[in-house]
Enzyme design. Structure first.
Site: not given
Ligand code: DGP
Length: 135
Positions: A93-94, A96, A100, A102
């Site tokens: 489910g990644q 980005v 990271h 959460h």
């Molecule tokens: P995941 O699905 O674990 O890869 O979570 C990616 C998270 O990144 C999601 O909760 C939304 C966050 N996110 C995506 N784009 C941006 C951004 O441009 N800025 C910030 N602060 N968060 C972002």
């Protein structure tokens, strides 16, 4: 620094973010999804896709920062606990592709549903165990 990596751009300052903690190796900033109060992301500044390719040292810096932020939330901000969430690989489910963690700050009775509701195992636990045991 990876080209076209949104979190590398945030770490490098070319994209703005709401910074919660910042040091030489790590950055914690607000997740902008707006899905749950206090949603924070903690990243290593050096690019890694996820835990599978992250260097040992970067990983240990990252976890130290996760703990610092979690303690800050609990000791200074009125929270009593945290959920830590991570998706490593698209299959998990990644979305980005920059590592990271959460952090979801928690309080008793906050009604936040941060734990997956699994549908039930498909295979016998012992069968899977035989396949994945490292000893
Ligand atoms: P995941 O699905 O674990 O890869 O979570 C990616 C998270 O990144 C999601 O909760 C939304 C966050 N996110 C995506 N784009 C941006 C951004 O441009 N800025 C910030 N602060 N968060 C972002």
């Amino acid at each position: 620094m990876m080209n076209n990596c949104i979190f590398c751009s945030i770490a490098g300052g070319s994209l703005p973010s709401m910074k919660v903690f910042d040091d030489e190796h790590t950055l914690a900033f607000m997740d902008t999804a707006g899905d749950v109060d206090g949603h924070i992301l903690v990243i290593p500044k050096k690019h890694a896709k996820n835990i599978l390719d992250c260097g040992e040292e970067e990983l240990s810096y990252l976890m130290k920062t996760v703990k610092k932020v979690a303690l800050h939330l609990v000791e200074k901000c009125g929270y009593s606990g945290v959920n830590l969430l991570n998706a490593s690989d698209e299959s998990a489910g990644q979305s980005v592709p920059h590592f990271h963690i959460h952090i979801i700050p928690r309080k008793n009775g906050d009604n936040i549903d941060a734990w997956p509701h699994f549908e039930g195992a498909v295979h016998e636990t012992e069968d899977i165990f035989r396949k994945i045991s490292m000893i």
